[in-house]
Design a protein around this motif. Structure first.
Motif, PDB file in Angstrom:
ATOM      1  N   ALA A  14       1.968  48.217  47.321  1.00  0.00           N
ATOM      2  CA  ALA A  14       1.291  49.170  46.447  1.00  0.00           C
ATOM      3  C   ALA A  14      -0.025  49.550  47.086  1.00  0.00           C
ATOM      4  N   SER A  15      -0.492  50.724  46.788  1.00  0.00           N
ATOM      5  CA  SER A  15      -1.721  51.213  47.419  1.00  0.00           C
ATOM      6  C   SER A  15      -2.928  50.482  46.876  1.00  0.00           C
ATOM      7  N   PHE A  16      -3.832  50.061  47.766  1.00  0.00           N
ATOM      8  CA  PHE A  16      -5.053  49.406  47.326  1.00  0.00           C
ATOM      9  C   PHE A  16      -5.918  50.368  46.526  1.00  0.00           C
ATOM     10  N   SER A  17      -5.795  51.653  46.801  1.00  0.00           N
ATOM     11  CA  SER A  17      -6.636  52.626  46.117  1.00  0.00           C
ATOM     12  C   SER A  17      -6.250  52.778  44.656  1.00  0.00           C
ATOM     13  N   THR A  18      -5.022  52.421  44.319  1.00  0.00           N
ATOM     14  CA  THR A  18      -4.571  52.570  42.938  1.00  0.00           C
ATOM     15  C   THR A  18      -4.419  51.239  42.231  1.00  0.00           C
ATOM     16  N   PHE A  19      -4.429  50.133  42.990  1.00  0.00           N
ATOM     17  CA  PHE A  19      -4.232  48.810  42.380  1.00  0.00           C
ATOM     18  C   PHE A  19      -5.534  48.020  42.429  1.00  0.00           C
ATOM     19  N   ALA A  20      -6.028  47.625  41.281  1.00  0.00           N
ATOM     20  CA  ALA A  20      -7.268  46.849  41.240  1.00  0.00           C
ATOM     21  C   ALA A  20      -7.250  45.947  40.019  1.00  0.00           C
ATOM     22  N   ALA A  21      -6.165  45.235  39.821  1.00  0.00           N
ATOM     23  CA  ALA A  21      -6.022  44.375  38.656  1.00  0.00           C
ATOM     24  C   ALA A  21      -6.946  43.178  38.765  1.00  0.00           C
ATOM     25  N   PRO A  22      -7.561  42.767  37.645  1.00  0.00           N
ATOM     26  CA  PRO A  22      -8.409  41.576  37.685  1.00  0.00           C
ATOM     27  C   PRO A  22      -7.560  40.333  37.855  1.00  0.00           C
ATOM     28  N   PHE A  23      -8.110  39.353  38.538  1.00  0.00           N
ATOM     29  CA  PHE A  23      -7.397  38.096  38.738  1.00  0.00           C
ATOM     30  C   PHE A  23      -7.953  37.054  37.778  1.00  0.00           C
ATOM     31  N   VAL A  24      -7.054  36.337  37.142  1.00  0.00           N
ATOM     32  CA  VAL A  24      -7.429  35.420  36.078  1.00  0.00           C
ATOM     33  C   VAL A  24      -7.103  33.990  36.488  1.00  0.00           C
ATOM     34  N   ALA A  25      -8.112  33.115  36.428  1.00  0.00           N
ATOM     35  CA  ALA A  25      -7.901  31.701  36.722  1.00  0.00           C
ATOM     36  C   ALA A  25      -6.935  31.119  35.698  1.00  0.00           C
ATOM     37  N   GLY A  26      -5.997  30.307  36.172  1.00  0.00           N
ATOM     38  CA  GLY A  26      -4.995  29.728  35.302  1.00  0.00           C
ATOM     39  C   GLY A  26      -3.766  30.591  35.157  1.00  0.00           C
ATOM     40  N   LYS A  27      -3.872  31.849  35.580  1.00  0.00           N
ATOM     41  CA  LYS A  27      -2.714  32.737  35.561  1.00  0.00           C
ATOM     42  C   LYS A  27      -2.316  33.114  36.984  1.00  0.00           C
ATOM     43  N   HIS A  28      -3.171  33.852  37.665  1.00  0.00           N
ATOM     44  CA  HIS A  28      -2.857  34.270  39.030  1.00  0.00           C
ATOM     45  C   HIS A  28      -3.111  33.159  40.044  1.00  0.00           C
ATOM     46  N   TYR A  29      -4.016  32.261  39.717  1.00  0.00           N
ATOM     47  CA  TYR A  29      -4.319  31.153  40.622  1.00  0.00           C
ATOM     48  C   TYR A  29      -4.796  29.960  39.814  1.00  0.00           C
ATOM     49  N   THR A  30      -4.689  28.791  40.448  1.00  0.00           N
ATOM     50  CA  THR A  30      -5.112  27.556  39.806  1.00  0.00           C
ATOM     51  C   THR A  30      -6.089  26.836  40.721  1.00  0.00           C
ATOM     52  N   GLN A  31      -7.199  26.394  40.153  1.00  0.00           N
ATOM     53  CA  GLN A  31      -8.133  25.599  40.957  1.00  0.00           C
ATOM     54  C   GLN A  31      -7.587  24.188  41.072  1.00  0.00           C
ATOM     55  N   ILE A  32      -7.458  23.703  42.296  1.00  0.00           N
ATOM     56  CA  ILE A  32      -6.843  22.403  42.529  1.00  0.00           C
ATOM     57  C   ILE A  32      -7.828  21.377  43.056  1.00  0.00           C
ATOM     58  N   SER A  33      -9.063  21.808  43.308  1.00  0.00           N
ATOM     59  CA  SER A  33     -10.060  20.888  43.834  1.00  0.00           C
ATOM     60  C   SER A  33     -11.447  21.363  43.477  1.00  0.00           C
ATOM     61  N   ASN A  34     -12.348  20.416  43.265  1.00  0.00           N
ATOM     62  CA  ASN A  34     -13.744  20.738  42.996  1.00  0.00           C
ATOM     63  C   ASN A  34     -14.658  20.489  44.182  1.00  0.00           C
ATOM     64  N   ASN A  35     -14.249  19.589  45.058  1.00  0.00           N
ATOM     65  CA  ASN A  35     -15.193  19.132  46.070  1.00  0.00           C
ATOM     66  C   ASN A  35     -14.778  19.407  47.507  1.00  0.00           C
ATOM     67  N   MET A  36     -13.609  20.012  47.723  1.00  0.00           N
ATOM     68  CA  MET A  36     -13.195  20.309  49.085  1.00  0.00           C
ATOM     69  C   MET A  36     -13.752  21.659  49.515  1.00  0.00           C
ATOM     70  N   VAL A  37     -14.482  21.673  50.605  1.00  0.00           N
ATOM     71  CA  VAL A  37     -15.109  22.896  51.091  1.00  0.00           C
ATOM     72  C   VAL A  37     -14.701  23.115  52.538  1.00  0.00           C
ATOM     73  N   THR A  38     -14.322  24.337  52.872  1.00  0.00           N
ATOM     74  CA  THR A  38     -13.963  24.656  54.247  1.00  0.00           C
ATOM     75  C   THR A  38     -15.072  25.465  54.888  1.00  0.00           C
ATOM     76  N   SER A  39     -15.328  25.213  56.154  1.00  0.00           N
ATOM     77  CA  SER A  39     -16.388  25.933  56.862  1.00  0.00           C
ATOM     78  C   SER A  39     -15.987  27.372  57.138  1.00  0.00           C
ATOM     79  N   THR A  40     -14.681  27.630  57.221  1.00  0.00           N
ATOM     80  CA  THR A  40     -14.167  28.971  57.469  1.00  0.00           C
ATOM     81  C   THR A  40     -13.141  29.306  56.399  1.00  0.00           C
ATOM     82  N   PRO A  41     -13.238  30.489  55.780  1.00  0.00           N
ATOM     83  CA  PRO A  41     -12.233  30.851  54.769  1.00  0.00           C
ATOM     84  C   PRO A  41     -10.840  30.848  55.380  1.00  0.00           C
ATOM     85  N   LYS A  42      -9.882  30.259  54.664  1.00  0.00           N
ATOM     86  CA  LYS A  42      -8.552  30.134  55.247  1.00  0.00           C
ATOM     87  C   LYS A  42      -7.459  30.173  54.194  1.00  0.00           C
TER      88      LYS A  42
END
Length: 218
Positions: A14-42
């Motif tokens: 789908a085109s990025f120009s027409t798609f801009a749905a908000p992302f909701v924690a617990g629906k689109h993604y789940t947080q699985i850690s509080n303390n793990m940090v990466t030096s580079t986004p991956k």
């Protein structure tokens, strides 16, 4: 029992120009850690060479996903241990060797095909009733025959497969599989902190946008 991502991956661009749905924690993604940090986004993909949806993802979508990631976001892969067997461990070791020797696209495809057959790339269910293809991978020797076709001789393969680096990699993959509650594949983990809920993703662009959002904005 092997568990795989059950929903067919019919991701439609789908085109990025027409798609801009908000992302909701617990629906689109789940947080699985509080303390793990990466030096580079991956982005980390957990997958299995035995998974037909993983084969489909590899051949149909991964190239576009990687191309759509922000420049600073890296992408790596880890093999799950759903089989809990000697053969399963050997197949996991094959991915660790691929990480060392390169040629990931060619070797990954060769491993997928040897286990599932060519039709696996189109979402063919390796476990479906009436399925006739038999895996060509039943031992390390079988794996080495595949790697030899791409210039990796048996001695080199054994050295890399039995190295402490590979042992540590497999131990980490198993630990993270449990820690991140990876029960189906393919699964995508972002920054060792968020798991994407694939059942809530409708389009390929939505998946890429969510990956970038979690990797760089959260």
């Amino acid at each position: 029992m092997i568990k795989y991502f059950a929903v067919a991956l019919t991701l439609i661009a789908a085109s990025f120009s027409t798609f801009a749905a908000p992302f909701v924690a617990g629906k689109h993604y789940t947080q699985i850690s509080n303390n793990m940090v990466t030096s580079t986004p991956k982005i980390t993909e957990f997958f299995s060479f035995y998974c037909h949806n993983c084969f489909n993802m590899e051949t149909q979508y991964l190239a576009e996903i990687k191309a759509g990631l922000d420049e600073e976001v890296t992408f790596d892969t880890k093999h799950v241990d759903f089989m809990n067997s000697d053969l399963g461990t050997e197949v996991m070791r094959s991915l660790a060797v691929i990480h060392e020797v390169g040629q990931a696209e060619k070797l990954n495809h060769a491993m997928f095909t040897a286990i599932q057959g060519d039709k696996g790339a189109n979402g063919h269910d390796h476990n479906a009733q009436g399925h006739q293809h038999e895996s060509q991978i039943n031992s390390r020797e079988d794996i080495k025959k595949i790697f030899s076709q791409f210039g990796v001789d048996a001695a080199t393969y054994d050295t890399l497969a039995d190295s402490s680096t590979t042992d540590k990699a497999l131990a980490l993959w198993r630990q993270q599989q449990t820690l991140y509650n990876v029960n189906s594949v393919p699964a995508f983990i972002v920054n060792d902190k968020y798991a994407i809920n694939m059942n809530e993703i409708s389009t390929l662009d939505e998946l890429i946008e969510l990956m970038n959002y979690l990797a760089t904005s959260k």
